[in-house]
Scaffold this motif. Structure first.
Motif, short mmCIF file in Angstrom:
data_model
loop_
_atom_site.label_atom_id
_atom_site.label_comp_id
_atom_site.label_asym_id
_atom_site.label_seq_id
_atom_site.Cartn_x
_atom_site.Cartn_y
_atom_site.Cartn_z
N ALA A 20 0.81 -1.22 0.00
CA ALA A 20 0.00 0.00 0.00
C ALA A 20 0.85 1.27 0.00
N GLN A 21 2.04 1.21 0.61
CA GLN A 21 2.86 2.42 0.77
C GLN A 21 3.93 2.58 -0.31
N ASN A 22 4.17 1.56 -1.12
CA ASN A 22 5.23 1.62 -2.12
C ASN A 22 4.74 2.33 -3.39
N LYS A 23 5.43 3.37 -3.79
CA LYS A 23 5.02 4.16 -4.95
C LYS A 23 5.01 3.34 -6.23
N LEU A 24 6.02 2.50 -6.44
CA LEU A 24 6.08 1.69 -7.65
C LEU A 24 4.92 0.70 -7.69
N GLU A 94 10.23 -9.18 -19.88
CA GLU A 94 11.47 -8.72 -19.24
C GLU A 94 11.26 -7.39 -18.52
N ARG A 95 10.44 -6.50 -19.10
CA ARG A 95 10.14 -5.24 -18.42
C ARG A 95 9.37 -5.50 -17.12
N CYS A 96 8.45 -6.46 -17.17
CA CYS A 96 7.71 -6.84 -15.95
C CYS A 96 8.66 -7.42 -14.91
N MET A 97 9.58 -8.28 -15.35
CA MET A 97 10.55 -8.85 -14.41
C MET A 97 11.41 -7.76 -13.80
N ASP A 98 11.82 -6.77 -14.61
CA ASP A 98 12.60 -5.65 -14.08
C ASP A 98 11.81 -4.89 -13.02
N THR A 99 10.52 -4.68 -13.26
CA THR A 99 9.66 -4.00 -12.29
C THR A 99 9.59 -4.81 -11.00
N ILE A 100 9.39 -6.11 -11.13
CA ILE A 100 9.31 -6.98 -9.96
C ILE A 100 10.64 -6.96 -9.20
N ARG A 101 11.74 -7.01 -9.91
CA ARG A 101 13.06 -6.95 -9.25
C ARG A 101 13.23 -5.64 -8.50
N ASP A 102 12.76 -4.53 -9.10
CA ASP A 102 12.85 -3.23 -8.43
C ASP A 102 11.99 -3.21 -7.16
N ILE A 103 10.78 -3.75 -7.24
CA ILE A 103 9.90 -3.80 -6.06
C ILE A 103 10.54 -4.67 -4.99
N HIS A 104 11.08 -5.81 -5.40
CA HIS A 104 11.76 -6.70 -4.44
C HIS A 104 12.89 -5.96 -3.74
N GLN A 105 13.69 -5.23 -4.50
CA GLN A 105 14.80 -4.48 -3.91
C GLN A 105 14.28 -3.42 -2.94
N GLN A 106 13.20 -2.73 -3.31
CA GLN A 106 12.64 -1.72 -2.43
C GLN A 106 12.05 -2.35 -1.16
N PHE A 107 11.41 -3.51 -1.30
CA PHE A 107 10.90 -4.23 -0.13
C PHE A 107 12.07 -4.65 0.78
N LEU A 131 14.93 -14.66 -4.21
CA LEU A 131 14.02 -14.23 -5.27
C LEU A 131 14.19 -15.22 -6.40
N GLN A 132 13.16 -16.00 -6.64
CA GLN A 132 13.22 -17.01 -7.69
C GLN A 132 12.22 -16.64 -8.77
N GLU A 133 12.72 -16.52 -10.00
CA GLU A 133 11.87 -16.17 -11.13
C GLU A 133 11.27 -17.43 -11.72
N ALA A 134 9.95 -17.42 -11.90
CA ALA A 134 9.26 -18.58 -12.47
C ALA A 134 9.44 -18.61 -13.98
N SER A 135 9.38 -19.80 -14.51
CA SER A 135 9.49 -19.99 -15.96
C SER A 135 8.36 -19.26 -16.67
N GLN A 136 8.64 -18.83 -17.88
CA GLN A 136 7.63 -18.14 -18.68
C GLN A 136 6.45 -19.05 -19.01
N TYR A 137 6.65 -20.35 -18.84
CA TYR A 137 5.60 -21.31 -19.19
C TYR A 137 4.71 -21.66 -18.01
N MET A 146 8.97 -15.63 -6.81
CA MET A 146 8.70 -16.07 -5.45
C MET A 146 9.86 -15.61 -4.57
N CYS A 147 9.53 -15.13 -3.42
CA CYS A 147 10.50 -14.62 -2.46
C CYS A 147 10.30 -15.35 -1.14
N GLU A 148 11.39 -15.73 -0.48
CA GLU A 148 11.29 -16.38 0.82
C GLU A 148 12.11 -15.60 1.85
N ILE A 149 11.47 -15.42 3.01
CA ILE A 149 12.09 -14.70 4.11
C ILE A 149 12.04 -15.60 5.33
#
Length: 165
Positions: A20-24, A94-107, A131-137, A146-149
């Motif tokens: 809710a608080q993240n601008k991206l 790839e642009r979506c993955m870049d966005t997700i990577r940016d959000i992950h880094q901000q989190f 941070l594990q990226e799922a296959s395109q399929y 998927m992210c694990e903490i």
């Protein structure tokens, strides 16, 4: 100190607030979803006609107890990021993955501050956050990560004969 005196970390509430608080997240229309296991993830993905992007947290955790010199319990919280893109468009993916990577880094930047706060309550976030990226399929037209903490708390495993018959 008895183990019931240690607090637990409310990961669902924490990531709901981050989303809710993240601008991206807000700029890209990410919605927070609480799910129960992988079946809940399937349900969230099936509803992506209404919401194209989401952050999902599984409301239960996998964990283990370590019976070493310093007994502790570790709970692993799982977080998913999903973002729709045009089917078959690999540069959009790839642009979506870049966005997700940016959000992950901000989190993670917020998790670093949360880690310091939790240590005051004797809860410890593992310094390794996956941070594990799922296959395109997996889900065509959707970038998913998927992210694990892992969060650890030390517990008192002193034998108490009063607890036994």
């Amino acid at each position: 100190m008895p183990s019931n005196m240690y607090k637990d970390w409310n990961a669902v509430e924490f990531f709901q607030q981050l989303t809710a608080q993240n601008k991206l997240c807000q700029d890209k229309g990410f919605r927070f979803v609480k799910i129960s296991g992988l079946q809940g993830l399937e349900e969230a993905i099936s509803q992506m006609q209404e919401t194209k992007n989401f952050v999902a947290v599984i409301d239960n955790a996998v964990g283990y107890t370590e019976l070493q010199n310093t007994p502790h319990t570790t709970r692993v919280r799982t977080l998913f990021f999903a973002m729709r893109h045009k089917l078959g468009d690999m540069s959009a993916r790839e642009r979506c993955m870049d966005t997700i990577r940016d959000i992950h880094q901000q989190f993670c930047s917020k998790l670093l501050m949360e880690r310091t706060r939790l240590e005051q309550d004797r809860l410890y976030i593992d310094s390794r956050i996956t941070l594990q990226e799922a296959s395109q399929y997996l889900v065509p037209g959707t970038a998913i990560c998927m992210c694990e903490i892992s969060v650890t708390k030390y517990i008192d495993l002193s034998f108490n004969p009063d607890q036994w018959l």
